[in-house]
Write an enzyme that holds these catalytic residues in place. Structure first.
Site, PDB file in Angstrom:
ATOM      1  N   ALA A  66       0.828  -1.186   0.000  1.00 35.32           N
ATOM      2  CA  ALA A  66      -0.070   0.008   0.223  1.00 35.32           C
ATOM      3  C   ALA A  66       0.897   1.256  -0.088  1.00 35.32           C
ATOM      4  O   ALA A  66       2.103   1.251   0.454  1.00 35.32           O
ATOM      5  CB  ALA A  66      -0.771   0.000   1.205  1.00 35.32           C
ATOM      6  N   GLY A 105      -0.730  -5.165   0.298  1.00 33.34           N
ATOM      7  CA  GLY A 105      -1.779  -5.423  -0.840  1.00 33.34           C
ATOM      8  C   GLY A 105      -1.217  -5.884  -1.967  1.00 33.34           C
ATOM      9  O   GLY A 105      -2.063  -6.004  -2.823  1.00 33.34           O
ATOM     10  N   GLU A 108      -1.961  -9.219  -1.818  1.00 26.08           N
ATOM     11  CA  GLU A 108      -3.489  -9.251  -1.808  1.00 26.08           C
ATOM     12  C   GLU A 108      -4.364  -9.212  -2.916  1.00 26.08           C
ATOM     13  O   GLU A 108      -5.217  -9.793  -3.530  1.00 26.08           O
ATOM     14  CB  GLU A 108      -4.096  -8.046  -0.811  1.00 26.08           C
ATOM     15  CG  GLU A 108      -3.769  -8.622   0.860  1.00 26.08           C
ATOM     16  CD  GLU A 108      -4.544  -7.771   1.608  1.00 26.08           C
ATOM     17  OE1 GLU A 108      -4.977  -7.844   2.503  1.00 26.08           O
ATOM     18  OE2 GLU A 108      -3.967  -6.397   1.275  1.00 26.08           O
ATOM     19  N   GLU A 128       2.135  -6.425   7.110  1.00 27.51           N
ATOM     20  CA  GLU A 128       1.427  -5.149   7.577  1.00 27.51           C
ATOM     21  C   GLU A 128       1.338  -5.335   9.347  1.00 27.51           C
ATOM     22  O   GLU A 128       1.560  -4.198   9.971  1.00 27.51           O
ATOM     23  CB  GLU A 128      -0.251  -5.495   7.414  1.00 27.51           C
ATOM     24  CG  GLU A 128      -0.514  -4.899   6.067  1.00 27.51           C
ATOM     25  CD  GLU A 128      -0.551  -6.006   5.079  1.00 27.51           C
ATOM     26  OE1 GLU A 128      -0.891  -5.899   3.979  1.00 27.51           O
ATOM     27  OE2 GLU A 128       0.082  -6.979   5.508  1.00 27.51           O
TER      28      GLU A 128
END
Length: 692
Positions: A66, A105, A108, A128
């Site tokens: 992210a 992310g 993901e 994270e």
């Protein structure tokens, strides 16, 4: 090739659409990248000529996570779940082509693709937890459906990066491509998927591995128990564990909602805010405002170290680990042999745990040369002195190095507190002298205080900062003063801890409060571990301090089975009635009447003077930024990263409250608590350390 948006290109090759993201430096999932993925995938799916889609990234990496800088800003654009749904529900196969790292992310996104291919050097992970969070876009629900609950627990609570070979073995990646052929390999794989009519696999529907863990609560209980010490004080690891439990025990959509709820709670909490702050602080520390990135550096291909003791040997290992040859010099053969044997033993212990191979041990030892002659350091590019902490001894050594070591080489001292400028004055080239303060054990501790003398040249500073990164350290540039940044602040805590035990608190009371705060150990346990007799000599002892009294009784710490604490044969500490009586008698001899000292006072007396001293350090220009002080304390002293560092903690408490308490303590206990002018000024101006 068509540009879909500023960061996305689409090209179609014989029915295979290649959507390429290009958002330097790491293709982070910014608004533009999220929009670009959505538009690129959408256009490919809407094209009747397209049979399958490859999602690939330009530059050095796949999506590396992210955009953390967006976390504290108002949300805009498409959300990541919206982008993921577009991919997952696609009516044509979507293949993620991974190189570099697919993290957070980024992984993901890859997990909602129907297939994943990668080059052998690629790595995947969900890190994270390192910023106090959990994967917030289905990572905790999809990962265990591929790798199983046990492996998922390990990955999400450690943030570990999984190598492509291991990712292939666990099913996280479907195929490896040649290192220089990712694009071609991914297209070929896509054609194979189409030709074989493979299904549009959705990870969310893969329940076999989570069902295998269902009804086994002991799996999670054992994992918690085995990691209790590592996770102590942190909220994010437990939240990650609970999400993996949800993946095992709940339908996918319910688990996803549970993950989202816990993610939002962590995001709004103080721990993640502090850890995100530290994430940026650790990166800022490398930036030295008056030493530009294009400053010329000095090649360092050989290193000399003076002293083969604990520090010298540990320092040597850092360079050997990086493949840099080391010559280590001692005054006596016995000390040299002992030092070399310790280095080998440390490496062999690491090999026995599977972290390196025995071939690695031999390669590193082959790069190490022992000597009894300083002349053998003459051609080294960098020489580090790691000898007894005495100014006269160090100046004598630097005078010798000045005569022996070639011109242009860097001369460094590992001093932890002494005046580097005075040390440099013993040479004819103070511009080449710098402090490299490694922390013990030097081969383990991440911090390196790079100490800038008043005449140290910019190329020497730039070289040493880059070298710190090369040997895997976290560096902070500091100026010259007694104790520099870390030890100067530590002295404030140690002083107050010593005063508190005379006023009525016991060593174990002080230690407990600071350990509960999040530090790895308290000041008295730390002293016992280091040895109370450091710098102590019986012939010079006057019995005028508690430490001297304990040393005279041969209570010298863990190594003698007794110090401030009593120790059993496994070095487990327990409060000592003997020490309690010694403290009470000593306090009485000083005319001090013991009182009840609250835990709150212990915490404030130990911590607030540290914050105040940090303000003085900033006043004097010893540290560049308040955040650099926090980097020093997180990496060198075990300050809990979920509190950000002492300066960040001061901001979170409120500098007005810190100042008021310091003024109260000053009135009660004297000048040791005199507030720094900077602290007073900042409160008056309603500023925080983050504003500096």
């Amino acid at each position: 090739m068509a540009a879909i948006n500023p960061v996305t290109d689409l090209v179609i090759e014989d029915g295979i659409a290649v959507v390429t993201l290009n958002s330097p430096p790491v293709n982070a999932l910014s608004v533009a990248v999220r929009d670009g993925i959505y538009q690129g995938i959408g256009e490919a799916l809407d094209n009747d000529a397209v049979q399958a889609v490859v999602l690939i990234c330009a530059g050095k990496t796949f999506i590396a996570g992210a955009d953390i800088a967006e976390f504290d800003k108002p949300r805009s654009g498409l959300t990541l779940p919206q982008v993921q749904q577009r991919i997952e529900d696609a009516g044509k196969p979507v293949i993620a082509a991974i190189h570099g790292t697919a993290l957070g992310g980024g992984l993901e996104v890859a997990l909602v693709c129907h297939y994943r291919v990668a080059v052998p050097s690629a790595k995947c992970g969900l890190p994270e937890v390192n910023i106090g969070l959990l994967p917030g876009a289905g990572g905790t629900q999809r990962l265990p459906r591929i790798v199983g609950a046990e492996k998922a627990l390990e990955m999400v609570t450690s943030g570990m990066h999984v190598r492509a070979k291991d990712a292939l073995a666990m099913g996280l990646v479907d195929e490896l491509t040649p290192e220089d052929g990712l694009r071609a390999g991914a297209i070929a794989f896509a054609r194979k998927v189409v030709a074989e009519g493979r299904p549009l696999r959705k990870v969310r529907d893969m329940n076999e591995k989570v069902e295998a863990a269902r009804g086994r609560p002991e799996l999670f209980a054992e994992f918690r128990r085995g990691n209790a010490r590592k996770f102590r004080g942190f909220q994010a690891p437990e939240a990650n564990i609970r999400c993996i439990e949800a993946a095992v025990n709940m339908p996918f959509d319910e688990g996803l909602a549970f993950e989202h709820k816990l993610f939002e709670e962590l995001m709004a909490g103080t721990q993640s805010a502090a850890q995100r702050y530290y994430f940026f602080a650790s990166r800022k520390a490398w930036n030295v405002p008056d030493v530009p990135a294009d400053t010329p550096t000095i090649p360092v291909n050989t290193v000399g170290i003076i002293g083969a003791g604990t520090m010298g040997g540990g320092i040597a290992m850092n360079f050997l680990n990086a493949g840099i040859p080391v010559t280590i010099v001692e005054t006596k053969q016995e000390a040299l042999d002992r030092g070399l044997a310790t280095i080998r033993r440390n490496y062999e212990n690491t090999a026995s745990k599977g972290r390196i191979s025995m071939d690695d041990v031999e390669k590193r030892m082959a790069q190490l040369k022992g000597s009894l002659a300083l002349d053998d350091l003459a051609q080294c590019d960098l020489v580090i002195e790691a000898i007894f902490e005495n100014m006269d001894v160090k100046k004598e050594m630097f005078g010798k190095l000045d005569r022996i070591v070639r011109q242009g080489a860097i001369l460094a001292s590992n001093t932890s507190a002494l005046d580097l400028n005075e040390i440099a004055s013993a040479t004819s080239r103070p511009q080449d002298v710098i402090g490299l303060h490694f922390f013990s054990p030097a081969n383990v501790m991440k911090l390196l205080e790079v100490v800038r003398g008043e005449k140290t040249s910019k190329p020497v500073i730039a070289t040493c900062m880059q070298l710190a990164r090369r040997i895997g350290k976290v560096a902070a540039l500091v100026g010259v003063c007694p104790g520099f940044v870390g030890n100067r602040i530590l002295a404030q805590r140690q002083r107050e801890a010593g005063k508190l035990v005379l006023e009525g608190a016991m060593p174990w009371d002080v230690d407990r409060v600071l350990v509960d705060f999040g530090l790895p150990m308290g000041p008295f346990a730390m002293s016992d571990l280091a040895g109370l007799d450091l710098g102590w000599r019986r012939e010079n002892s006057t019995g005028s301090t508690l430490r001297e009294i304990l040393c005279e009784m041969d209570r010298r710490g863990q190594k003698t089975g007794a110090g401030f604490y009593d120790y059993d044969d496994k070095r487990q500490a327990r409060p000592s009635p003997v020490v309690e009586n010694i403290i009470r008698d000593f306090a009485a001899s000083k005319g001090i009447t013991p009182r009840v000292v609250s835990e709150q006072e212990i915490l404030e007396r130990c911590i607030y003077p540290m914050i105040n001293e940090g303000a003085r350090i900033l006043e004097e220009g010893i540290a560049i930024r308040a955040s650099d002080i926090d980097v020093v304390w997180v990496n060198g002293y075990g300050w809990p990263v979920y509190r950000g560092g002492p300066m960040r903690y001061g901001d979170s408490v409120g500098l007005d409250k810190v100042l008021a308490k310091m003024q109260d303590f000053e009135a009660r206990f004297g000048d040791d608590f005199k507030p720094a002018k900077l602290l007073v000024d900042m409160v008056a101006q309603r500023k925080s350390f983050k504003d500096l």
